[in-house]
Scaffold this motif. Structure first.
Motif, short mmCIF file in Angstrom:
data_model
loop_
_atom_site.label_atom_id
_atom_site.label_comp_id
_atom_site.label_asym_id
_atom_site.label_seq_id
_atom_site.Cartn_x
_atom_site.Cartn_y
_atom_site.Cartn_z
N ALA A 196 5.13 14.58 -10.94
CA ALA A 196 5.78 14.25 -12.22
C ALA A 196 3.90 15.21 -13.32
O ALA A 196 5.04 16.16 -13.14
CB ALA A 196 5.76 13.11 -12.81
N ILE A 197 3.18 14.99 -12.56
CA ILE A 197 2.21 16.08 -13.75
C ILE A 197 2.41 17.45 -12.64
O ILE A 197 2.20 18.85 -14.12
CB ILE A 197 0.56 15.53 -12.88
CG1 ILE A 197 0.11 13.82 -13.82
CG2 ILE A 197 -0.24 16.03 -13.49
CD1 ILE A 197 -0.84 13.04 -13.31
N ASN A 198 2.44 17.36 -11.95
CA ASN A 198 2.90 18.90 -11.03
C ASN A 198 3.85 19.64 -11.73
O ASN A 198 3.85 21.07 -12.53
CB ASN A 198 2.90 19.08 -9.68
CG ASN A 198 2.10 18.92 -9.30
OD1 ASN A 198 0.78 19.23 -9.43
ND2 ASN A 198 2.42 18.28 -7.89
N GLY B 294 3.93 6.56 -5.11
CA GLY B 294 4.00 5.66 -6.37
C GLY B 294 2.64 6.63 -6.91
O GLY B 294 2.77 7.95 -7.85
N LYS B 295 1.82 7.18 -6.28
CA LYS B 295 0.47 8.11 -6.77
C LYS B 295 1.11 9.33 -6.30
O LYS B 295 1.12 10.10 -7.61
CB LYS B 295 -0.31 8.13 -5.59
CG LYS B 295 -2.03 7.01 -6.53
CD LYS B 295 -2.60 6.86 -5.58
CE LYS B 295 -3.83 5.53 -6.15
NZ LYS B 295 -4.86 5.53 -4.99
N PHE C 80 0.35 -0.88 0.30
CA PHE C 80 -0.03 -0.01 0.01
C PHE C 80 0.83 1.28 -0.08
O PHE C 80 0.27 2.33 -0.50
CB PHE C 80 -1.18 0.36 1.06
CG PHE C 80 -2.42 -1.05 0.94
CD1 PHE C 80 -3.27 -0.57 0.06
CD2 PHE C 80 -2.34 -2.27 1.68
CE1 PHE C 80 -4.33 -1.30 -0.39
CE2 PHE C 80 -3.80 -3.22 1.21
CZ PHE C 80 -4.03 -2.42 0.33
N SER C 81 1.83 1.03 0.77
CA SER C 81 2.66 2.43 0.77
C SER C 81 3.67 3.10 -0.61
O SER C 81 3.40 3.76 -0.83
CB SER C 81 3.80 1.92 2.11
OG SER C 81 5.14 1.14 1.79
N GLY C 82 4.05 1.77 -1.30
CA GLY C 82 4.78 1.43 -2.35
C GLY C 82 3.06 2.47 -3.21
O GLY C 82 3.55 3.17 -3.82
N ASN C 83 2.58 2.03 -3.74
CA ASN C 83 1.16 2.38 -3.94
C ASN C 83 1.42 3.99 -3.82
O ASN C 83 0.82 4.59 -4.73
CB ASN C 83 -0.49 2.05 -3.97
CG ASN C 83 -0.78 0.46 -4.86
OD1 ASN C 83 0.20 0.83 -6.05
ND2 ASN C 83 -1.61 0.10 -4.92
#
Lengths: 219, 252
Positions: free
Chosen positions: B107-109, B100-101, B94-97
């Protein structure tokens, strides 16, 4: 006001009639009797009114003691077993469904208790309670005839002790407990005819043993 | 009923058996001792108390059960290990997720930031170019025109500025470079229109020839009319005249 159902009307009229035709005392008696049948008492125990078991004990502990006494031949042990049977009634009160007779259920439990105790101590077999018998003979007047009679009864006791356990069981139930064949059949979970045959065979076996004992004493 | 029962039984028996049956009836059952009663009521009392104490301690029982779950039992070492591993992997997953998010978001920012920055740079260039076009130094104006090739989105303001430069700049070289720059932007209809209109405004023969070449290159047929008007002009350079006639032939 119209009656929705003719049967209902009939029933209500009947019950009103019954109510008016009984005196107050009689009515009270009927209601209290209804509240005190074995089944309602036991269902009460099942519902959590555990103190109602006292009344059932008053009604049945003698009968139960007699059953166990004639099955084991020992008074002290039978008293212990009576205790165990009533304890199991409390413990397994949820298994009483109320659709059969309370007595049948009670004998079921009693037979299980008896079988368990026999299994626990293999050596336990029917033994006539000597002390009790001797006490009884002492207490009777010393007239010859009575002595003879008591000797005959003692011999019958011994014969009963030598009887096979399932034959003894049907005799105890039918002769000492004075249950009908139908009730015995329910307790032992067989047919009425089967019980009839069993009782007959038991009597034959008893006679055989008794005559043998009689011969022994004559010699 | 009971009488029937007895008769029934007796019917099957012979005389001895009947006698025995009667004798059995005479066997006395001794009454149970009074102790049975006391013992029973004692038992009933304790049983009732037990049941009631059980009722009150349902909470305690559940607490005890919970405790027993969480007390360490060496026999369950494997189970503990499995539980720990699975909890660890779940947390990891979950923490990986989450990371990642999170990084995706970043990156989007950053992409958005870069875009914003780029557009800001474009704006700066545009403003700088426009101001440089008004610079009195011809070299600066040349630089400004060359900047237009670096602009991605050329808006109307820039095109207007370039067309003004094309028509009215004093320096011929600047005008030529501007023409080159505008040819690059010939996809814009406004640029084409401006180029066609520019024909009659140019005095210099060099510019007139360059425009004629541009029109041929862009295959701009609307310019024929303008060229014909230009031919009627007095004091038109002969060389230019020949060039324009050729161009009219090519285009028409």
């Amino acid at each position: 006001m119209g009656w929705p159902n003719k049967n209902l009307q009939y029933f209500c009229n009947l019950s009103i009639f019954v109510k008016f035709s009984l005196s107050n005392n009689q009515k009270h008696l009927i209601f209290s009797l209804e509240a005190l049948t074995d089944n309602t008492l036991m269902l009460g125990v099942k519902a959590g009114q555990l103190d109602k078991m006292g009344l059932l004990f008053e009604r049945y502990h003698r009968v139960l003691f007699a059953f166990l006494y004639h099955s084991t031949g020992q008074a002290a042990q039978s008293e212990d077993l009576v205790q165990t049977v009533f304890y199991r009634m409390l413990k397994y009160r949820h298994t009483f469904l109320g659709n059969g007779e309370f007595r049948t259920w009670m004998y079921h439990l009693a037979r299980n208790v008896l079988n368990d105790s026999i299994r626990k101590n293999h050596r336990m077999v029917y033994q006539a309670d000597v002390t009790l018998m001797s006490e009884k003979t002492v207490s009777t007047p010393a007239a010859d005839i009575q002595l003879e009679k008591s000797q005959a009864i003692e011999m019958l006791h011994t014969a009963l002790a030598k009887l096979s356990s399932d034959h003894r069981e049907v005799l105890v139930l039918s002769r000492f407990q004075e249950l009908s064949y139908q009730e015995i059949a329910e307790i032992l979970q067989t047919s009425e005819g089967n019980i009839k045959v069993k009782v007959h065979r038991a009597m034959k076996e008893l006679k055989h043993i008794y005559l043998k004992l009689e011969d022994g004493t004559r010699q | 009923m009971e009488q029937d029962n007895k008769d029934n039984i007796n019917a099957h028996f012979d005389d001895d058996e009947k006698q025995l049956w009667e004798a059995l009836g005479k066997i006395v059952t001794p009454p149970p001792s009074t102790e049975v009663k006391t013992r029973f009521y004692a038992m009933l009392d304790t049983y009732i108390n037990e049941v009631e104490s059980q009722k009150t301690t349902v909470f305690e029982q559940s607490l005890h059960y919970l405790k027993s779950i969480f007390t360490y039992k060496p026999a369950y070492n494997w189970a503990y290990a499995m539980v720990l591993i699975s909890i660890g992997s779940l947390i990891g997953y979950f923490s990986g997720n989450m990371i990642g998010k999170f990084s995706n978001n970043q990156a989007i920012n950053s992409q958005a930031d870069v875009k914003k920055l780029a557009s800001e740079v474009q704006e700066m260039k545009q403003i700088m170019m426009l101001s440089m076009l008004e610079n009195p130094m011809a070299t600066e104006r040349l630089k400004a025109v060359s900047y237009t090739q670096e602009l991605n989105n050329v808006d109307d303001q820039v095109i207007d500025a370039l067309l003004t430069t094309l028509n009215f700049d004093q320096n011929e070289n600047v005008r030529l470079v501007t023409l080159e720059a505008l040819i690059q932007l010939a996809n814009n209809p406004k640029v084409r229109e401006g180029l066609v209109q520019s024909l009659l405004k140019q005095e210099s023969p060099l510019m007139q020839v360059a425009l004629a070449d541009a029109m041929v290159k862009l295959q701009e047929k609307r310019s024929v009319k303008q060229f014909k008007k230009l031919l009627q002009k007095e004091n038109l350079n002969e060389a230019v005249k020949g060039k324009i006639e050729k161009t009219i032939k090519v285009l028409s």
